[in-house]
Design an enzyme around this catalytic site. Structure first.
Site, PDB file in Angstrom:
ATOM      1  CG  ASP A  41      17.313  28.273  46.102  1.00 51.56           C
ATOM      2  OD1 ASP A  41      18.533  28.452  45.886  1.00 51.56           O
ATOM      3  OD2 ASP A  41      16.522  29.189  46.378  1.00 51.56           O
ATOM      4  CG  HIS A 248      37.680  14.360  27.302  1.00 49.48           C
ATOM      5  ND1 HIS A 248      37.046  13.204  27.695  1.00 49.48           N
ATOM      6  CD2 HIS A 248      37.530  14.409  25.960  1.00 49.48           C
ATOM      7  CE1 HIS A 248      36.555  12.584  26.632  1.00 49.48           C
ATOM      8  NE2 HIS A 248      36.832  13.294  25.565  1.00 49.48           N
ATOM      9  CG  ASP A 265      36.898  19.966  20.308  1.00 53.16           C
ATOM     10  OD1 ASP A 265      35.876  20.411  19.749  1.00 53.16           O
ATOM     11  OD2 ASP A 265      37.090  18.747  20.498  1.00 53.16           O
ATOM     12  CG  ASP A 276      32.418  18.445  17.655  1.00 51.60           C
ATOM     13  OD1 ASP A 276      33.330  19.121  18.158  1.00 51.60           O
ATOM     14  OD2 ASP A 276      32.296  17.212  17.838  1.00 51.60           O
ATOM     15  CG  HIS A 357      40.449  11.022  19.388  1.00 49.07           C
ATOM     16  ND1 HIS A 357      39.961  11.391  18.160  1.00 49.07           N
ATOM     17  CD2 HIS A 357      41.473  11.885  19.655  1.00 49.07           C
ATOM     18  CE1 HIS A 357      40.640  12.432  17.708  1.00 49.07           C
ATOM     19  NE2 HIS A 357      41.572  12.749  18.598  1.00 49.07           N
ATOM     20  CG  HIS A 361      31.235  12.287  17.027  1.00 48.93           C
ATOM     21  ND1 HIS A 361      30.317  13.307  16.990  1.00 48.93           N
ATOM     22  CD2 HIS A 361      32.410  12.867  17.379  1.00 48.93           C
ATOM     23  CE1 HIS A 361      30.915  14.448  17.333  1.00 48.93           C
ATOM     24  NE2 HIS A 361      32.189  14.217  17.561  1.00 48.93           N
ATOM     25  CG  HIS A 368      29.910  12.432  21.222  1.00 45.89           C
ATOM     26  ND1 HIS A 368      30.691  12.030  22.272  1.00 45.89           N
ATOM     27  CD2 HIS A 368      30.677  13.325  20.538  1.00 45.89           C
ATOM     28  CE1 HIS A 368      31.872  12.643  22.215  1.00 45.89           C
ATOM     29  NE2 HIS A 368      31.869  13.436  21.186  1.00 45.89           N
ATOM     30  CD  GLU A 386      36.152  14.343  16.544  1.00 48.75           C
ATOM     31  OE1 GLU A 386      36.792  14.850  17.474  1.00 48.75           O
ATOM     32  OE2 GLU A 386      34.921  14.164  16.578  1.00 48.75           O
ATOM     33  CE1 TYR A 390      45.072  15.544  20.234  1.00 50.43           C
ATOM     34  CE2 TYR A 390      44.903  13.306  19.364  1.00 50.43           C
ATOM     35  CZ  TYR A 390      44.374  14.568  19.537  1.00 50.43           C
ATOM     36  OH  TYR A 390      43.145  14.864  19.015  1.00 50.43           O
ATOM     37  NE  ARG A 399      39.997  17.112  18.730  1.00 52.61           N
ATOM     38  CZ  ARG A 399      40.457  17.184  19.967  1.00 52.61           C
ATOM     39  NH1 ARG A 399      41.512  16.470  20.334  1.00 52.61           N
ATOM     40  NH2 ARG A 399      39.881  17.968  20.867  1.00 52.61           N
ATOM     41  CD  GLU A 401      35.376  17.716  15.998  1.00 52.59           C
ATOM     42  OE1 GLU A 401      35.956  18.321  16.932  1.00 52.59           O
ATOM     43  OE2 GLU A 401      34.459  16.892  16.180  1.00 52.59           O
TER      44      GLU A 401
HETATM   45  N1  GLY Z   1      34.040  18.148  21.026  1.00 53.46           N
HETATM   46  C1  GLY Z   1      33.712  16.818  21.237  1.00 53.46           C
HETATM   47  C2  GLY Z   1      34.202  15.964  20.176  1.00 53.46           C
HETATM   48  O1  GLY Z   1      34.966  16.399  19.334  1.00 53.46           O
HETATM   49  O2  GLY Z   1      33.819  14.845  20.041  1.00 53.46           O
HETATM   50 MN    MN Z   2      35.135  18.472  18.899  1.00 54.18          MN
HETATM   51 MN    MN Z   3      33.741  15.654  17.663  1.00 53.49          MN
END
Ligand code: GLY
Ligand code: MN
Ligand code: MN
Length: 431
Positions: A41, A248, A265, A276, A357, A361, A368, A386, A390, A399, A401
């Site tokens: 539940d 991820h 991140d 983000d 990547h 976004h 996103h 971002e 790597y 990275r 961002e």
């Molecule tokens: N943290 C998700 C992205 O950077 O898109």
């Molecule tokens: Mn991010």
């Molecule tokens: Mn992002």
């Protein structure tokens, strides 16, 4: 709600801007999200449907909004349905919105706020005056449609009950509107970003060799929760050493080693808006020469990319240009060979081995966020920027961002206050 009240003018004007896009004799119906089950539940934390929140500010389950701006009777032009409370609900779950409170939150007069049990009766007086009915679907290009939402179930039942109405897609209109942030939305986003800033500075004093990634996550959560945030905007990635090359990585279970870089991140949520941010910092407080060289290249790509985030530019062209900046930086780092790059197949550029990547976004109520990538950039849009490099062989992933608001003249970096220069990071980690 733990966030401070939001001026309902935001939601009033959001509804007005939607109404301006509708065909004549149209209705709009938007539903709350379900409370998702876990096991037995148990339930997950409630997360409101972003379109419903955008149009009403109501952050409560079992809510439904119906708009019908051309209805001959003004009282049916905007109607809100709420879950009616009871003594039992008050005892077990706590307070639910009264009609007067709903008016405060939404700007919809309480005379037009009904309980969901009255839905059929009220809706029956509206629906036969309408020709078009806009219903909501999840049209994000990467949407997971395996789970049927309340909106999706509603479409099935509406079709069955009213088979001769013309159904219209609400999603393109919502994407169009939500892509351009209102000043109040920018302020909410900035609050999420400022909390992220405070969290990052706290982490700079906490990260050291021997610390576990989940301990860093705990520090993060402490700073978020004490700032009226519900927590992280998305599952945080706290990835030291080779883990940073798993894009991820969310296990956050490793011990941070002397000499490694850790990729963070992490962004705060505030009032359903999402920061983000990504930063990559040396676990021991000092970058090695190689780590710093890679770091500086990533920062250079970010700064070049920011120059390209301005009105009139196109998403795909922007990504292509950032790709070629990244290509030069990877040649400088001797990760790519100039001749190989000159001979590469343009459909499978070599830089993707190290930067696999996208660069940006839309950002907002969704991390996103919704928005059409074929629409030229316009003032009011918010994008992440971002870039990353790597290098699995070196157990190194970097990275960076930030979140950028497009303006008439270019853009504003909403994360300009969050330390990013390698020297600034080292200084803060060693003080
Ligand atoms: N943290 C998700 C992205 O950077 O898109
Ligand atoms: Mn991010
Ligand atoms: Mn992002």
């Amino acid at each position: 709600m733990r966030y401070l009240p939001i001026d309902n003018q935001l939601f009033v004007s959001n509804r007005q801007r939607l109404i301006a896009l509708l065909k004549p004799k149209s209705m709009v119906v938007v539903n709350a999200n379900d409370i998702m089950p876990t096991n037995a539940d148990g339930t997950m934390v409630f997360r409101q449907n972003n379109d419903l929140f955008y149009l009403t500010g109501v952050d409560q389950e079992e809510t439904r909004l119906v708009l019908f701006p051309d209805h001959p009777d003004p009282k049916f032009r905007e109607v809100l349905f709420l879950r009616e409370t009871s003594e039992l609900i008050e005892i077990w779950e706590g307070h639910k919105l009264t009609k007067a409170e709903a008016e405060q939150v939404t700007g919809i007069t309480q005379k037009q706020v009904y309980w969901t049990s009255q839905y059929e009766q009220i809706f029956g007086q509206m629906v036969f005056e309408a020709e078009h009915v806009y219903l909501n679907t999840n049209e994000h290009s990467r949407a997971d449609v395996a789970v049927q939402t309340r909106d999706a179930r509603y479409i099935d039942s509406f079709r069955q009950q009213y088979p001769l109405h013309h159904l219209e897609r609400l999603a393109p209109l919502m994407h169009h509107l939500r892509a351009i942030k209102q000043p109040q939305e920018i302020a909410l986003l900035q609050t999420a970003i400022d909390t992220t800033d405070a969290m990052f500075r706290r982490l700079l004093g906490f990260i050291k060799p021997g610390v576990w990634e989940y301990e860093i996550e705990a520090e993060m959560m402490h700073e978020f929760l004490r700032n009226r945030s519900r927590g992280a905007a998305y599952t945080p990635i706290i990835a030291s050493g080779a883990n940073a090359c798993v894009l991820h990585y969310i296990d956050n279970s490793a011990q941070c080693q002397d000499g490694d870089v850790i990729l963070l991140d992490i962004g705060a949520e505030y009032a359903n808006y999402n920061a983000d941010m990504t930063r990559s910092v040396p676990v021991n407080g000092r970058f090695t020469a190689r780590q710093r060289a890679v770091y500086e290249e990533v920062l250079r790509v970010m700064n070049e990319a920011k120059q390209l985030l301005r009105p009139g530019n196109l998403w795909d062209e922007y990504h292509r240009e950032v790709g070629s900046v990244m290509e030069s930086e990877l040649i400088n780092l001797r990760l790519l060979d100039r001749t190989d790059v000159a001979n590469q197949n343009p459909d499978t550029p070599l830089y993707k081995k190290y930067f696999m990547h996208g660069t940006s976004h839309f950002l907002g109520l969704d991390v996103h966020d919704v928005g059409n990538k074929y629409r030229r950039m316009e003032p009011g849009m918010v994008f992440t920027v971002e870039p990353g490099i790597y290098i699995r062989d070196e157990k190194l992933g970097i990275r960076l961002e930030n979140n950028v608001l497009i303006t008439e003249t270019g853009n504003v970096d909403l994360m300009a206050n969050i330390p990013i220069e390698a020297d600034a990071i080292e200084e803060l980690m060693n003080n």
